[in-house]
Design a protein around this motif. Structure first.
Motif, short mmCIF file in Angstrom:
data_model
loop_
_atom_site.label_atom_id
_atom_site.label_comp_id
_atom_site.label_asym_id
_atom_site.label_seq_id
_atom_site.Cartn_x
_atom_site.Cartn_y
_atom_site.Cartn_z
N ILE A 134 -6.81 1.39 -2.20
CA ILE A 134 -5.71 2.22 -1.70
C ILE A 134 -5.43 3.38 -2.65
O ILE A 134 -4.95 4.44 -2.24
N ARG A 174 -3.52 2.05 8.22
CA ARG A 174 -4.55 1.30 7.50
C ARG A 174 -4.05 -0.11 7.16
O ARG A 174 -4.71 -1.11 7.43
N LEU A 204 0.93 4.18 -2.93
CA LEU A 204 0.71 5.57 -2.52
C LEU A 204 1.86 6.46 -3.00
O LEU A 204 1.63 7.49 -3.65
N LEU A 260 -12.57 7.84 2.45
CA LEU A 260 -11.25 7.23 2.45
C LEU A 260 -11.11 6.19 3.55
O LEU A 260 -10.61 5.09 3.32
N VAL A 272 -1.99 5.69 5.88
CA VAL A 272 -1.96 4.47 5.06
C VAL A 272 -1.16 3.37 5.76
O VAL A 272 -1.54 2.19 5.70
N VAL A 325 -8.45 9.45 10.85
CA VAL A 325 -8.61 10.46 9.80
C VAL A 325 -9.23 11.73 10.38
O VAL A 325 -8.86 12.85 10.00
N GLN A 346 0.82 -1.21 0.00
CA GLN A 346 0.00 0.00 0.00
C GLN A 346 0.85 1.26 0.00
O GLN A 346 0.53 2.24 -0.69
N VAL A 387 -0.96 11.44 5.07
CA VAL A 387 -1.47 10.25 4.36
C VAL A 387 -0.50 9.08 4.49
O VAL A 387 -0.93 7.93 4.62
N TRP A 439 -6.28 7.10 -1.86
CA TRP A 439 -5.46 7.95 -1.00
C TRP A 439 -4.51 8.84 -1.79
O TRP A 439 -4.49 10.06 -1.56
#
Length: 309
Positions: free
Chosen positions: A87, A111, A62, A242, A108, A211, A58, A104, A90
């Protein structure tokens, strides 16, 4: 014509994908910001061994998406709209100016860790081609009723679907798909967690709280959610979208149709891979869909600038 940037989801990762990014000051800036946020060199994330981890996958997608969008912006090649699959939402939000990239990176990482810790093994996702959702859903429901957790997760095209759940549940659905004799196929994806179903509802709630603690801005360009297949403009709504997309079905085909209806005629897929480009081409009939993989960034920028003239 309006330009749409698309950002891929898990399964699009490739070993060496960060090392393959074109040399540019925006690439260097993105890698430096990622290193500062992570406390480690992100270039260690794209080895074959590292990419066995959902966290590395991920973060690679990103970073590659943000770096490429920034590089193109530096060449005066910007989108009017963005959309990301899973993903991919994002980096799309970063490109739209909704969230700061360092925030982020941390979100992430959180996440991906929560998903990986919840399902360290025995689960994942399987692509099913050749069946419509109305044909696949009864098979999935039949297996789930027998006690195996499995769900219809992605509606990527009219006959390009993805299921998520336990290994045994997906194998049972795959056997039913192949036994149907209609030429349909089921193929396990390189995804180690059961995304886009209720199995990740608790993790989505935890991410939503994280978030809510970071600043969100109104998007500078149109952000299209692939969970609801429409544009979102309210920062809080985008933040919730998100956070919860990991537990919500992906409506990718309808997302592309929405972008087309809003005037998008050129779709450019960020690294890595070209799966989204192949899914976009039938929807953008009369338009153009291209991938950054296999094309020079200069040629992509020229195409984007020409589209805006």
């Amino acid at each position: 014509m309006s330009v749409l940037f698309t950002f891929p989801g898990q399964g699009a990762q490739k070993p060496g994908m960060l090392h393959a990014l074109p040399s540019h000051e925006e690439t260097a800036r993105t890698l430096e910001e990622a290193a500062a946020a992570l406390g480690a060199d992100p270039l260690g994330l794209d080895t074959p061994d590292a990419l066995r981890s959902t966290v590395a996958v991920q973060l690679c997608l990103l970073i590659a998406g943000v770096a490429t969008a920034r590089h193109l912006a530096a060449l005066d090649a910007r989108p009017a709209m963005v959309a990301g699959l899973s993903i991919g939402a994002w980096p799309a939000a970063v490109a739209a100016g909704v969230l700061a990239f360092p925030d982020v990176i941390r979100l992430v990482a959180f996440r991906a860790r929560s998903m990986e810790e919840a399902y360290p093994s025995g689960h994942g996702m399987t692509a099913v081609t050749g069946l419509a959702a109305t044909e696949l859903e009864p098979l999935v429901a039949r297996v789930r009723a027998a006690g195996e957790p499995v769900y219809l997760a992605n509606l990527n095209g009219p006959r390009q679907l993805v299921i998520a759940g336990s290994d045994a549940g997906m194998a049972h659905v795959a056997a039913l798909v192949h036994a149907g004799g209609a030429g349909a196929k089921a193929e396990r994806l390189a995804v180690a967690v059961p995304s886009h179903c209720e199995l990740l509802a608790r993790q989505a709630d935890e991410l939503a709280a994280a978030v809510a603690a970071v600043p969100l801005c109104r998007p500078r360009i149109t952000y299209i959610s692939s969970s609801v297949a429409r544009a979102l403009f309210d920062p809080a709504a985008i933040g919730a979208d998100l956070a919860r997309n990991m537990a919500r079905q992906v409506q990718w085909h309808d997302t592309l149709r929405h972008a087309w209806e809003r005037g998008a005629r050129l779709a450019v897929e960020m690294p890595s891979g070209s799966v989204l480009t192949k899914l976009t081409q039938p929807v953008f009939d009369g338009g153009v869909a291209v991938s950054c993989d296999g094309a020079s960034i200069g040629d992509i920028a020229t195409l984007i600038r020409a589209a805006g003239e």
